[in-house]
Motif scaffolding. Structure first.
Motif, PDB file in Angstrom:
ATOM      1  N   GLU A 199       0.820  -1.205   0.000  1.00  7.00           N
ATOM      2  CA  GLU A 199       0.000   0.000   0.000  1.00  7.00           C
ATOM      3  C   GLU A 199       0.856   1.259   0.000  1.00  7.00           C
ATOM      4  OE1 GLU A 199      -2.593  -0.166   3.343  1.00  7.00           O
ATOM      5  OE2 GLU A 199      -3.602  -2.019   2.687  1.00  7.00           O
ATOM      6  N   SER A 200       2.137   1.131   0.373  1.00  4.26           N
ATOM      7  CA  SER A 200       2.986   2.319   0.501  1.00  4.26           C
ATOM      8  C   SER A 200       4.244   2.294  -0.350  1.00  4.26           C
ATOM      9  CB  SER A 200       3.387   2.509   1.972  1.00  4.26           C
ATOM     10  OG  SER A 200       4.090   1.374   2.448  1.00  4.26           O
ATOM     11  N   VAL A 201       4.562   1.169  -0.962  1.00  4.73           N
ATOM     12  CA  VAL A 201       5.794   1.099  -1.744  1.00  4.73           C
ATOM     13  C   VAL A 201       5.651  -0.002  -2.782  1.00  4.73           C
ATOM     14  CG1 VAL A 201       6.984  -0.615  -0.309  1.00  4.73           C
ATOM     15  CG2 VAL A 201       8.332   1.163  -1.457  1.00  4.73           C
ATOM     16  N   GLY A 202       6.464   0.070  -3.847  1.00  5.00           N
ATOM     17  CA  GLY A 202       6.455  -0.965  -4.870  1.00  5.00           C
ATOM     18  C   GLY A 202       7.539  -1.998  -4.613  1.00  5.00           C
ATOM     19  N   PHE A 203       7.433  -3.145  -5.294  1.00  5.06           N
ATOM     20  CA  PHE A 203       8.410  -4.216  -5.126  1.00  5.06           C
ATOM     21  C   PHE A 203       8.765  -4.838  -6.466  1.00  5.06           C
ATOM     22  CE2 PHE A 203       6.447  -4.284  -0.867  1.00  5.06           C
ATOM     23  CZ  PHE A 203       7.601  -4.223  -0.077  1.00  5.06           C
ATOM     24  N   THR A 204       9.975  -5.374  -6.533  1.00  2.00           N
ATOM     25  CA  THR A 204      10.383  -6.175  -7.677  1.00  2.00           C
ATOM     26  C   THR A 204       9.765  -7.561  -7.552  1.00  2.00           C
ATOM     27  OG1 THR A 204      12.336  -7.076  -6.532  1.00  2.00           O
ATOM     28  CG2 THR A 204      12.612  -4.990  -7.734  1.00  2.00           C
ATOM     29  N   ASN A 205      10.048  -8.417  -8.522  1.00  2.00           N
ATOM     30  CA  ASN A 205       9.736  -9.829  -8.363  1.00  2.00           C
ATOM     31  C   ASN A 205      10.560 -10.396  -7.212  1.00  2.00           C
ATOM     32  OD1 ASN A 205       7.855 -10.005 -10.480  1.00  2.00           O
ATOM     33  ND2 ASN A 205       9.454 -10.388 -12.005  1.00  2.00           N
ATOM     34  N   GLY A 206      10.179 -11.548  -6.737  1.00  2.00           N
ATOM     35  CA  GLY A 206      10.859 -12.136  -5.586  1.00  2.00           C
ATOM     36  C   GLY A 206      12.217 -12.723  -5.937  1.00  2.00           C
ATOM     37  N   TYR A 207      13.140 -12.623  -4.983  1.00  2.00           N
ATOM     38  CA  TYR A 207      14.450 -13.237  -5.161  1.00  2.00           C
ATOM     39  C   TYR A 207      14.787 -14.212  -4.031  1.00  2.00           C
ATOM     40  CZ  TYR A 207      16.115  -9.709  -1.807  1.00  2.00           C
ATOM     41  OH  TYR A 207      16.292  -8.923  -0.697  1.00  2.00           O
ATOM     42  N   ASP A 208      13.942 -14.284  -3.014  1.00  2.00           N
ATOM     43  CA  ASP A 208      14.225 -15.158  -1.888  1.00  2.00           C
ATOM     44  C   ASP A 208      12.932 -15.425  -1.118  1.00  2.00           C
ATOM     45  OD1 ASP A 208      15.773 -16.735  -0.237  1.00  2.00           O
ATOM     46  OD2 ASP A 208      16.868 -15.088   0.709  1.00  2.00           O
ATOM     47  N   PHE A 209      12.986 -16.282  -0.133  1.00  2.00           N
ATOM     48  CA  PHE A 209      11.880 -16.564   0.762  1.00  2.00           C
ATOM     49  C   PHE A 209      12.448 -16.514   2.170  1.00  2.00           C
ATOM     50  CE2 PHE A 209      14.104 -20.359  -0.299  1.00  2.00           C
ATOM     51  CZ  PHE A 209      14.209 -21.049   0.899  1.00  2.00           C
ATOM     52  N   GLY A 210      11.628 -16.759   3.164  1.00  2.00           N
ATOM     53  CA  GLY A 210      12.127 -16.594   4.516  1.00  2.00           C
ATOM     54  C   GLY A 210      11.833 -17.744   5.449  1.00  2.00           C
ATOM     55  N   TYR A 211      12.654 -17.838   6.482  1.00  2.00           N
ATOM     56  CA  TYR A 211      12.388 -18.686   7.632  1.00  2.00           C
ATOM     57  C   TYR A 211      12.228 -17.767   8.839  1.00  2.00           C
ATOM     58  CZ  TYR A 211      13.942 -23.019   5.310  1.00  2.00           C
ATOM     59  OH  TYR A 211      14.062 -24.099   4.480  1.00  2.00           O
ATOM     60  N   MET A 212      11.465 -18.205   9.825  1.00  2.00           N
ATOM     61  CA  MET A 212      11.327 -17.464  11.063  1.00  2.00           C
ATOM     62  C   MET A 212      11.850 -18.338  12.195  1.00  2.00           C
ATOM     63  SD  MET A 212       7.941 -15.474  12.503  1.00  2.00           S
ATOM     64  CE  MET A 212       7.543 -14.813  10.893  1.00  2.00           C
ATOM     65  N   ALA A 213      12.492 -17.705  13.177  1.00  2.00           N
ATOM     66  CA  ALA A 213      13.139 -18.470  14.240  1.00  2.00           C
ATOM     67  C   ALA A 213      12.818 -17.888  15.607  1.00  2.00           C
ATOM     68  CB  ALA A 213      14.653 -18.477  14.024  1.00  2.00           C
ATOM     69  N   VAL A 214      12.981 -18.721  16.619  1.00  2.00           N
ATOM     70  CA  VAL A 214      12.927 -18.281  18.005  1.00  2.00           C
ATOM     71  C   VAL A 214      14.309 -18.482  18.614  1.00  2.00           C
ATOM     72  CG1 VAL A 214      11.913 -18.607  20.290  1.00  2.00           C
ATOM     73  CG2 VAL A 214      10.497 -18.890  18.255  1.00  2.00           C
ATOM     74  N   VAL A 215      14.860 -17.401  19.194  1.00  2.00           N
ATOM     75  CA  VAL A 215      16.160 -17.455  19.851  1.00  2.00           C
ATOM     76  C   VAL A 215      15.953 -17.238  21.342  1.00  2.00           C
ATOM     77  CG1 VAL A 215      18.454 -16.404  20.024  1.00  2.00           C
ATOM     78  CG2 VAL A 215      17.303 -16.542  17.798  1.00  2.00           C
ATOM     79  N   ALA A 216      16.548 -18.109  22.166  1.00  2.00           N
ATOM     80  CA  ALA A 216      16.401 -17.987  23.612  1.00  2.00           C
ATOM     81  C   ALA A 216      17.675 -18.473  24.287  1.00  2.00           C
ATOM     82  CB  ALA A 216      15.203 -18.808  24.099  1.00  2.00           C
ATOM     83  N   LYS A 217      17.776 -18.248  25.589  1.00  2.00           N
ATOM     84  CA  LYS A 217      18.893 -18.753  26.374  1.00  2.00           C
ATOM     85  C   LYS A 217      18.880 -20.286  26.356  1.00  2.00           C
ATOM     86  CE  LYS A 217      20.826 -15.223  28.891  1.00  2.00           C
ATOM     87  NZ  LYS A 217      22.248 -15.034  29.191  1.00  2.00           N
ATOM     88  N   ASN A 218      20.069 -20.880  26.502  1.00  2.00           N
ATOM     89  CA  ASN A 218      20.161 -22.337  26.500  1.00  2.00           C
ATOM     90  C   ASN A 218      19.323 -22.971  27.607  1.00  2.00           C
ATOM     91  OD1 ASN A 218      21.907 -22.369  24.322  1.00  2.00           O
ATOM     92  ND2 ASN A 218      23.755 -22.356  25.586  1.00  2.00           N
ATOM     93  N   ASP A 219      19.236 -22.297  28.761  1.00  2.00           N
ATOM     94  CA  ASP A 219      18.497 -22.857  29.888  1.00  2.00           C
ATOM     95  C   ASP A 219      17.043 -22.373  29.955  1.00  2.00           C
ATOM     96  OD1 ASP A 219      18.955 -20.239  30.570  1.00  2.00           O
ATOM     97  OD2 ASP A 219      19.927 -20.662  32.495  1.00  2.00           O
ATOM     98  N   SER A 220      16.578 -21.724  28.901  1.00  2.00           N
ATOM     99  CA  SER A 220      15.214 -21.195  28.891  1.00  2.00           C
ATOM    100  C   SER A 220      14.184 -22.306  28.746  1.00  2.00           C
ATOM    101  CB  SER A 220      15.043 -20.206  27.728  1.00  2.00           C
ATOM    102  OG  SER A 220      13.695 -19.798  27.592  1.00  2.00           O
ATOM    103  N   LYS A 221      12.992 -22.069  29.281  1.00  2.00           N
ATOM    104  CA  LYS A 221      11.887 -22.991  29.111  1.00  2.00           C
ATOM    105  C   LYS A 221      11.250 -22.846  27.729  1.00  2.00           C
ATOM    106  CE  LYS A 221      10.707 -23.187  34.038  1.00  2.00           C
ATOM    107  NZ  LYS A 221       9.657 -22.936  35.062  1.00  2.00           N
ATOM    108  N   ILE A 222      11.631 -21.794  27.017  1.00  2.00           N
ATOM    109  CA  ILE A 222      11.103 -21.574  25.667  1.00  2.00           C
ATOM    110  C   ILE A 222      11.884 -22.444  24.687  1.00  2.00           C
ATOM    111  CG2 ILE A 222      10.765 -19.883  23.824  1.00  2.00           C
ATOM    112  CD1 ILE A 222      10.552 -17.732  25.986  1.00  2.00           C
ATOM    113  N   LYS A 223      11.198 -23.400  24.088  1.00  2.00           N
ATOM    114  CA  LYS A 223      11.836 -24.338  23.160  1.00  2.00           C
ATOM    115  C   LYS A 223      11.245 -24.241  21.755  1.00  2.00           C
ATOM    116  CE  LYS A 223      14.326 -25.914  26.529  1.00  2.00           C
ATOM    117  NZ  LYS A 223      15.753 -25.498  26.608  1.00  2.00           N
TER     118      LYS A 223
END
Length: 311
Positions: free
Chosen positions: A148-172
């Motif tokens: 709605e606010s800017v134009g784009f070229t054709n796609g050149y890549d896709f994405g992954y999403m990640a969760v980063v936490a402390k090694n001892d975190s309960k978030i897995k």
């Protein structure tokens, strides 16, 4: 945003101050305005994408005198300095990474020089639309809201999403991210949209990836929901942190941002993208910057007519 030398945020007092100040911005300008979209829903690019061009204009048929550039013969590019392996400044002070090296190759096809400048992601799209930059290079997911606010070229890549936490975190993983935790995101990103509008959690918003990750290491936030490429570039052995989950995000391809009224430049960049796909440059850069990554099925870069050389 910063000078060429990106300083790593390491001191706890500074990290606390940044976290608190940005958390206070949650109800103001930093508030995500994107509509709710489940970035992890998953789909192939073919069925979702209605924006990819059927084909492109051959390079020798382009009128390069009508690209509407800020400076004739030079592609002015707004990018980030702290998001390896996609967009960052190396030890020699050069802008590099997959996205920027691909754009350099595309510019070469058009006979253009490239001039990079560092900025905050939250400001980048507006700066492109306001003609401070010709192009925005920052692994930008091409959401309908952004279109709605800017134009784009054709796609050149896709994405992954990640969760980063402390090694001892309960978030897995994503299932463990809840509203009673302090969840870091970079302001204005797809991850900001996902945490805010899909998970219905008010995140702690940061201006850049270095600061977000520093606050995970220092324990000022419980986890960081991040683009996985940037998480891979930040998390180091001995940091006491881990990428606890990584999942593909194929709701929107990533592309370069261009002023919505500059169709000539968008068309030229699309032609150049198909050219660097066809000559093997895109595949070479993927192997260089993402040696362990597999490309999703039913997805390819460029126009619908582009041809990726056989491996």
């Amino acid at each position: 945003m910063k000078s060429k030398a990106m300083k790593w945020l390491t001191t706890v007092p500074v990290a606390i101050a940044v976290a608190v100040s940005l958390a206070a911005c949650g109800g103001g300008a930093a508030q995500s305005t994107a509509s709710a979209t489940d970035a992890l829903k998953g789909s192939d690019q073919t069925s979702l994408d209605k924006y990819t061009t059927k084909d492109v204009t051959p390079l020798d048929k382009l009128d390069k005198s009508k690209l509407g550039l800020i400076s004739e013969g030079t592609l002015s590019v707004g990018t980030l300095s702290d998001a390896p392996p996609n967009i960052f400044i190396d030890k020699s002070g050069n802008f590099t990474g997959f996205d920027n090296e691909l754009l350099k190759a595309m510019a070469a096809k058009l006979g253009l020089k490239v001039e990079f400048a560092s900025t905050d992601f939250s400001a980048l799209l507006a700066q492109v639309q306001n003609k401070k930059f010709d192009v925005g290079s920052s692994s930008i997911s091409t959401t309908d809201k952004r279109r709605e606010s800017v134009g784009f070229t054709n796609g050149y890549d896709f994405g992954y999403m990640a969760v980063v936490a402390k090694n001892d975190s309960k978030i897995k993983g994503f299932k463990d991210v809840t509203a009673d935790q302090r969840i870091a995101v970079v302001q204005g990103t797809v991850q900001d949209d996902y945490v805010t509008n899909t998970l219905k959690i008010e995140p702690v918003r940061f201006p850049d990836y270095n600061t977000a990750y520093a606050n995970v290491k220092n324990g000022q936030v419980d986890a960081w929901v991040a683009p996985s490429q940037q998480a891979d570039g930040q998390v180091k052995s001995g940091d006491g942190t881990a990428i606890v989950e990584k999942t593909i995000n194929t709701q929107n391809f990533t592309a370069y941002a261009v002023n919505s009224k500059n169709q000539a430049l968008t068309d030229a960049l699309n032609s150049a993208l198909d050219a660097v796909v066809a000559d093997g440059t895109w595949s070479k850069l993927v192997k260089q910057w993402y040696p362990d990554r597999e490309t999703p099925k039913n997805w390819k870069p460029g126009s619908k007519a582009s041809v990726v050389p056989a491996a």
